[in-house]
Scaffold this motif. Structure first.
Motif, PDB file in Angstrom:
ATOM      1  N   PHE A 145       0.545  25.463  -8.045  1.00  0.00           N
ATOM      2  CA  PHE A 145      -0.727  25.883  -8.665  1.00  0.00           C
ATOM      3  C   PHE A 145      -0.642  25.929 -10.189  1.00  0.00           C
ATOM      4  O   PHE A 145      -1.837  25.679 -10.973  1.00  0.00           O
ATOM      5  CB  PHE A 145      -1.332  27.004  -8.015  1.00  0.00           C
ATOM      6  N   VAL A 264      -3.784  22.120   0.513  1.00  0.00           N
ATOM      7  CA  VAL A 264      -4.832  23.382   0.511  1.00  0.00           C
ATOM      8  C   VAL A 264      -5.200  23.736  -0.945  1.00  0.00           C
ATOM      9  O   VAL A 264      -6.030  24.288  -1.406  1.00  0.00           O
ATOM     10  CB  VAL A 264      -4.394  24.500   1.430  1.00  0.00           C
ATOM     11  N   ILE A 265      -3.856  24.009  -1.562  1.00  0.00           N
ATOM     12  CA  ILE A 265      -3.970  24.610  -2.934  1.00  0.00           C
ATOM     13  C   ILE A 265      -4.413  23.485  -4.073  1.00  0.00           C
ATOM     14  O   ILE A 265      -5.256  23.732  -4.923  1.00  0.00           O
ATOM     15  CB  ILE A 265      -2.279  25.124  -3.329  1.00  0.00           C
ATOM     16  N   ASN A 268      -8.091  22.546  -3.941  1.00  0.00           N
ATOM     17  CA  ASN A 268      -8.959  23.854  -4.687  1.00  0.00           C
ATOM     18  C   ASN A 268      -8.679  23.780  -6.120  1.00  0.00           C
ATOM     19  O   ASN A 268      -9.830  23.750  -6.949  1.00  0.00           O
ATOM     20  CB  ASN A 268      -8.400  25.142  -4.057  1.00  0.00           C
ATOM     21  N   ILE A 269      -7.878  23.251  -6.485  1.00  0.00           N
ATOM     22  CA  ILE A 269      -7.491  23.112  -8.098  1.00  0.00           C
ATOM     23  C   ILE A 269      -8.211  22.283  -8.428  1.00  0.00           C
ATOM     24  O   ILE A 269      -9.137  22.189  -9.502  1.00  0.00           O
ATOM     25  CB  ILE A 269      -6.183  23.253  -8.520  1.00  0.00           C
ATOM     26  N   SER A 271     -10.745  20.391  -7.173  1.00  0.00           N
ATOM     27  CA  SER A 271     -12.190  20.212  -6.498  1.00  0.00           C
ATOM     28  C   SER A 271     -12.006  18.990  -5.529  1.00  0.00           C
ATOM     29  O   SER A 271     -12.977  18.272  -5.532  1.00  0.00           O
ATOM     30  CB  SER A 271     -13.242  20.126  -7.438  1.00  0.00           C
ATOM     31  N   PRO A 273     -12.410  17.120  -2.146  1.00  0.00           N
ATOM     32  CA  PRO A 273     -13.393  17.429  -1.108  1.00  0.00           C
ATOM     33  C   PRO A 273     -12.731  17.195   0.303  1.00  0.00           C
ATOM     34  O   PRO A 273     -13.167  16.291   0.986  1.00  0.00           O
ATOM     35  CB  PRO A 273     -14.492  16.625  -1.343  1.00  0.00           C
ATOM     36  N   VAL A 280     -10.441  26.780   3.222  1.00  0.00           N
ATOM     37  CA  VAL A 280     -10.452  28.059   2.149  1.00  0.00           C
ATOM     38  C   VAL A 280     -11.718  28.560   2.259  1.00  0.00           C
ATOM     39  O   VAL A 280     -12.146  29.863   2.535  1.00  0.00           O
ATOM     40  CB  VAL A 280      -9.954  27.681   0.738  1.00  0.00           C
TER      41      VAL A 280
END
Lengths: 323, 621, 289
Positions: A145, A264-265, A268-269, A271, A273, A280
């Motif tokens: 991340f 997963v990480i 999210n960073i 965006s 989809p 999350v």
């Protein structure tokens, strides 16, 4: 062969039941109550009881589990309490994006890491080898991340060609723009997430390949082949590498849950989809049905991955019989 | 029949907000507008103003029979052609100095044209595109464009006609009749009629409704269609705040009525919504974007923008980066610590609007707690916290200290309250008066019975602002000998174990307010804990003051706004004195709007009137 | 093959191991670094220049200076102090989580391999079961819905990461239990527990020790990932992951908040991995790569 496959499939059944049980139980042990999602905060006990009955949450746990399980077997993963949508539909629209990202990463990892690992082994203790081994260690230690954020600020914000996040530019379609613009657009979006995921995962595969290769080179049959005066190329590629590749096949299976976890990480960073962003979201909203479903589906995919790896292993390794 | 009768005797004072500085001239125009909406004529000046919402120019002014001004888009954009005439009018009615009207972007001669597209960035994904079931702000943003309600809020948070063209109340206040426009159509072509309104409200009142809005409408006994375009709300008791709740989007009953209310949540139309609002739903790419398109048959002027794209992000900073990279034209809220940098670097591309949020954070104090039941202790706590310092620091100045429960921009706000400015000395005095005189070796006070002055505050995890507030408060209160112990719990744990069972000493949360100042469910004694130990409303601190009870009851049943302002003014005074909550502050919402987007009306509840927005076109330059 | 079970305990063996380990320069460097880090963690109260929880809102986002070596965070807290205390928390989380994982993995693997049969079958399925969940999915689910205390985080990270070691231990035990000295012990009337504890475990310590170092590294990374998602160690307690997470929204205006804990995680994980590598070479020369 088919008997072997059948045996492996039967073997998967208790595992799948276990997966559903764990996924179900985690959400039952958790403090909180799905009824909270469906009522006002100051709902009366009667209102809550009514909703509980409506959604079948008043039934004994084992009954709830059984209903959920049997519905799942018929392809019905229930509806999200929060969004009201069929869970399967929610996952189905996200899963391909996660698989797509992981597939690109995997292809890249293996197509880059294997040759590097081999080359590194062949030139053991050379500068090249040290660089590769060193980089592999760095890749494994870098928090993904942190790396991802550094790339966004260091590269994406400074380079117009690299987008900050997302999977594709809206409106760039095959029908309107043709193959190339779409491909270029996809690659632009893939670049950063693939670098981040690839860097850490590649490290493991490179090291594995290197040590596998080193082990094989020392084996008698390689020495014999060399002694026979065979062309070094043939020795390496025909005799050594094929054997060194075998354990890599099992890694493919092990790598899958690692990649899924990583996405997963990463999703999210960037965006992205995929299933990672969905999970999350769902976890924070306590969207019970969705959380249970993505655990079941994630784990099932891993099992399937292992299953395929097992079969591949048997197929490529002549020493193993599948009686 | 009269229009907005609760405001008939009031003329409003308009003050400056953000960049579009209202000039006195504009204010005067509005004064006219205000009078017009109620009286239609200002006889002494010989000016007649005709209001015709359906016409291109909803407001026309004539002076002695000659048309002198037309007003487009609620006076914000006085047509330049008639600007001179408008100023004549202004001069006629107020003799104010003539200053040109500023519409915010300084280009009042622009005529909105259809075209263009904009992208709005949001963190998180809308949960469900059904206004009855959604409670999250991403959903509301989309729903406000797709659906239209009976009424809607204007920039002063007053309610104005929307689908209902006007309404009236019966003498006893128990029958509210709404007259609907006859030119409203859902996006699928069906006409919006009284039946749709009835369906919408009956669904919320239905015992099997699974949303979180029923309590807002509990005063309604029955909703009846009186013909195709008239709806009557029959109330159990007069309940003035109801009007502000009638903003909720009207559902197309023909797409819902075949499904039991209990299963409404599972309908596909919640994902591909059909409403009667200015924008039509086009597509939803899960986790990526929602595309809305212009509704050409919208019943008011506009909309102008062809396509509105809503992009979703998982991370606030990545969304900001996206704005900088040029992927987004519009952002609802910039984190406080990024405001300065963004305003420095991107002033040429974006306009930034600062508006106080319609809500506040607070520390709820259990009124029956042995330590906190003494009002002097509660006051000491508030004196002992540097709330302005918190706003200046952790909010980077983007916030406003609250001294009671109604924000300054509301018509019901009371300005004459004790500001409880940071004053540790007064705090110490109050604590000593209250008997907390001994100071322990750890610096914490004790009283004569040996009790230790400690307060356990529970709150939820994951809210940085609350964490920061509590950590600072903890340190500041330790200086005056109070041991404040913050405990962070996961949201559902916090609700189930503390708040919903009203078992806590103190807790910190925030309220997001409605349009009406009514605060009955928070402070009326009947909304506390009942005999069975269950929480009835949201008075979890168990505040009880007969005077406040009586005022709250009157506030709900009084139609006259001036009288209501007095009532709520009194309530604020008492709450400010007795402090059932330690009122903290509210955030300023700083939004970024691309300079190409025009026609926006900013308010404390966000950018309003989406149908009036347009994208600057080359020809308009 | 190991003929003398006690060989590994002789001074000679230890010296040889240490000698081989010393040859791996990076591992030695990693070990030195870790010693320093553990000293810092142990002496945190003496090294820290400030109170880790003391806020100073007027001095937020101060860049590194003589007063604040690593600058200050959004509440004006001293980042250096928080990183120092963070060493204590992060290393503890890594250590305890790894201890949980290694204990579970070793016991389950050893029991499974030693007893075989139904026990083995059941434990094998259990191992596969835990293995099949993507770790992050499980962590996210369990921790997001539960109370996020430090203890829970240590426990859950540990409980989700034992299966790899269990498999390794099982295969080692399987190979070992057919050896003569085990047979001999059994013939001498030793109980199963005694055989496992006295004869088998000492002989499989090499891979276990290597695994411990890797598990600690992985647990530190896992905790920081959880913190990144906002469900790790909660305020006001600093772990490297939580400091990093708290600074991530200020990466533009105050990069020092994320830079130092990020580097700490990176360097620590690197050190553990090198040590693991060095230990592997030293303890098990045949694996030497």
């Amino acid at each position: 062969m088919s008997a072997f496959i059948l045996r492996r499939l039967v073997h998967m059944i208790p595992l799948l039941v276990g997966i559903t049980l764990v996924s179900f139980l985690i959400m039952q042990i958790a403090p909180g109550d799905p009824v909270d999602l469906l009522t006002e905060r100051n709902a009366t006990a009667e209102e809550r009881a009514r909703v509980r009955t409506l959604y079948g949450l008043d039934r004994p746990l084992y009954v709830q589990y059984w209903i959920w399980l049997t519905n799942m077997l018929q392809g019905d993963f229930g509806h999200s309490y929060v969004r009201g949508r069929p869970v399967l539909e929610m996952i189905a629209e996200r899963l391909p994006n996660t698989v797509y990202l992981n597939l690109v990463v995997s292809v890249l990892i293996y197509s880059v890491a294997i040759p590097i690992g081999v080359a590194s082994a062949l030139r053991q203790y050379s500068t090249f080898d040290h660089t590769v081994t060193g980089t592999a260690f760095l890749g494994q230690a870098l928090p993904n991340f942190w790396f991802g954020l550094l790339l966004i600020y260091g590269i994406a914000l400074r380079t117009e060609a690299i987008p900050v996040g997302g999977i594709a530019t809206y409106g760039v379609t095959l029908a309107e723009h043709g193959v190339w613009p779409v491909l270029v657009d996809r690659i632009r979006h893939l670049l950063l997430p693939v670098i981040v995921m690839g860097f850490s995962a590649m490290a493991g595969v490179t090291r594995y390949m290197r040590s596998g290769m080193l082990e094989v080179i020392r084996k008698d049959y390689v020495r014999t082949a060399r002694a026979k005066g065979l062309n070094e190329r043939i020795v390496i590629y025909k005799h050594a590498m094929r054997n060194a590749l075998l354990p890599i096949v099992t890694i493919v299976g092990f790598q899958l849950p690692v990649l899924f976890s990583g996405s997963v990480i990463i999703e999210n960073i960037f965006s992205w989809p995929g299933l990672g962003t969905l999970s999350v979201d769902a976890v924070f909203m306590r969207d019970y049905m969705v959380v249970m479903a993505f655990n079941v589906i994630g784990a099932t995919l891993v099992i399937l991955g292992n299953f395929i790896a097992d079969i591949l292993y048997v197929v490529v390794d002549p020493r193993i019989s599948y009686e | 029949m009269c229009f907005r009768n609760e405001r008939s005797s009031t003329s409003k004072v308009y003050h400056c907000r953000h960049k579009s500085s209202w000039t006195r001239a504009t204010a005067a125009c509005i004064l006219v507008y205000e009078k017009v909406t109620t009286e239609g004529i200002i006889p002494e000046d010989g000016i007649t103003i005709v209001r015709n919402p359906a016409a291109v120019y909803p407001l026309t002014a004539t002076h002695n029979g000659k048309e002198v001004a037309i007003f487009m888009n609620r006076l914000r954009q006085v047509s330049a052609l008639l600007l001179a005439a408008a100023l004549l009018l202004v001069a006629a009615c107020s003799a104010a100095p003539t200053t040109p009207v500023d519409n915010g972007s300084g280009e009042e001669d622009e005529i909105p044209a259809v075209g263009g597209e904009i992208t709005y960035g949001m963190t998180g994904e809308p949960v469900i595109l059904n206004p009855l079931l959604a409670t999250d702000s991403p959903s509301s943003w989309v729903n406000n464009r797709v659906y239209a309600g009976l009424v809607r809020a204007d920039e002063n948070l007053q309610l104005e006609p929307y689908v209902a063209k006007n309404w009236e109340y019966s003498e006893d206040g128990l029958e509210w009749t709404f007259f609907l426009r006859d030119d409203v159509y859902f996006h699928d072509g069906e006409q919006l009629t009284a039946d749709d309104v009835v369906y919408t409200y009956e669904s919320i009142l239905h015992p099997e409704y699974t949303g979180a809005r029923a309590s807002l409408y509990s005063a309604i006994d029955e909703v009846v269609a009186e013909g195709e375009h008239t709806v009557q709300f029959i109330l159990d008791e007069p309940f003035v705040p109801l009007l502000s709740n009638l903003t909720i989007g009207i559902l197309p009953s023909h797409l819902f009525e075949d499904t039991p209310v209990a299963e409404m949540r599972e309908l596909n139309v919640n994902i591909e919504p059909i409403g009667a609002g200015p924008y039509m739903f086009k597509e939803w790419d899960s986790g990526q974007r929602i595309i809305l398109e212009r509704n050409p048959d919208f019943f008011l002027d506009g909309p102008y923008i062809e396509q509105v794209r809503v992009r979703m992000y998982g991370d606030e900073q990545v969304m900001l980066a996206s704005l900088e990279a040029g992927d987004i034209d519009l952002l609802g809220s910039i984190p406080p610590d990024d405001v300065d940098r963004m305003m420095d670097e991107y002033a040429d591309r974006f306009e930034f609007h600062h508006l106080q949020d319609n809500g506040y954070s607070y520390l709820g104090l259990k009124q029956t707690d042995p330590v906190l039941e003494d009002v002097r202790v509660r006051q000491a706590l508030l004196y002992g916290m540097d709330r302005q310092g918190m706003v200046d620091n952790i909010l980077n100045g983007q916030g406003t200290v609250m001294n009671a429960n109604i924000p300054p921009f509301s018509w019901a706000h009371n300005e004459d309250l004790n500001p409880y400015e940071y004053d540790p000395d007064t705090a110490v005095e109050l604590l000593e008066e209250a008997g907390w005189t001994e100071i322990d070796s750890d610096g914490i006070r004790r009283n004569e019975e040996g009790g230790r002055l400690e307060i356990q505050v529970v709150t939820s995890t994951g809210n940085t602002l609350r964490e920061d507030t509590l950590l600072i408060a903890q340190q500041e209160l330790a200086d005056i000998g109070v041991d404040l112990q913050p405990d962070f719990y996961e949201w559902s744990v916090l609700l189930n174990q503390y708040l919903d069972v009203a078992q806590f000493q103190a807790y910190m949360l925030g309220w997001s307010l409605g349009l009406d100042p009514d605060c009955y469910i928070y402070f009326h004694s009947s909304e506390g804990v009942n005999e069975d130990g269950n929480l009835v409303g949201y008075n979890d601190v168990e505040y009880s003051n007969p005077e406040v009870d009586e005022l709250l009851e009157r506030g709900r049943t009084t139609f006259d706004e001036e009288k209501r302002a007095e009532i709520y003014g009194e309530i604020q005074e008492i709450l400010n004195e007795e402090l059932p909550y330690l009122f903290m502050f509210s955030r300023d919402i700083v939004s970024a709007v691309s300079r190409d987007i025009r026609g926006m009306t900013m308010s404390n509840i966000g950018a309003l009137f989406p149908e009036q927005w347009y994208v600057k076109t080359e020809s308009a330059e | 093959m190991r003929e003398n079970p006690d060989a590994e305990h002789t001074e000679d063996f230890k010296r040889m191991t240490w000698k081989r380990f010393r040859r791996h320069k990076l591992a030695v460097a990693g070990l030195l670094l870790l010693i320093v880090l553990y000293l810092i963690a142990a002496l945190a109260p003496y090294i820290a220049t400030h109170d880790f929880a003391a806020v100073d809102p007027a001095n937020r986002f101060q860049p590194p200076s003589g007063e604040h070596f690593f600058g200050t965070d959004r509440l004006g807290r001293d980042v250096f102090t928080r990183v120092v205390w963070g060493a204590r928390i992060s290393l503890s989380v890594g250590f305890v989580a790894a201890a949980v994982a290694v204990t579970l993995g070793t016991i389950i693997g050893a029991v499974s391999g030693y007893f075989g049969g139904t026990v083995d079958h059941v434990l094998q399925r259990l191992t596969e079961l835990v293995m099949s969940f993507p770790t992050m999915f499980l962590l996210l689910t369990i921790i997001a819905v539960m109370d996020r205390s430090i203890f829970n985080i240590m426990l859950v990270v540990g409980v989700t990461s034992w299966p790899g070691l269990a498999r390794l231990v099982r295969s080692e035990v399987l190979a070992l239990k057919e050896q003569d000295f085990i047979e001999a012990a059994r013939a001498a009337g030793a109980t199963d527990v005694r055989i496992l504890a006295r004869h088998i475990l000492p002989n499989i310590m090499a891979p276990v020790i290597v695994n411990v170092t890797l598990r600690i590294a992985a647990a530190i990374l896992a905790e920081s990932s959880l913190s990144f998602l906002g469900i790790g160690i909660q305020e006001p307690f600093p772990s490297w992951g939580s400091i990093l997470n708290a600074g991530r929204n200020h990466l533009r205006n105050a990069p020092w908040i994320t830079m130092f804990p990020g580097l700490c995680i990176f360097v620590t994980v690197l050190a553990f991995n090198y040590i693991g590598d060095g230990l592997r070479d030293a303890l098990d020369p045949k694996l030497k790569t």
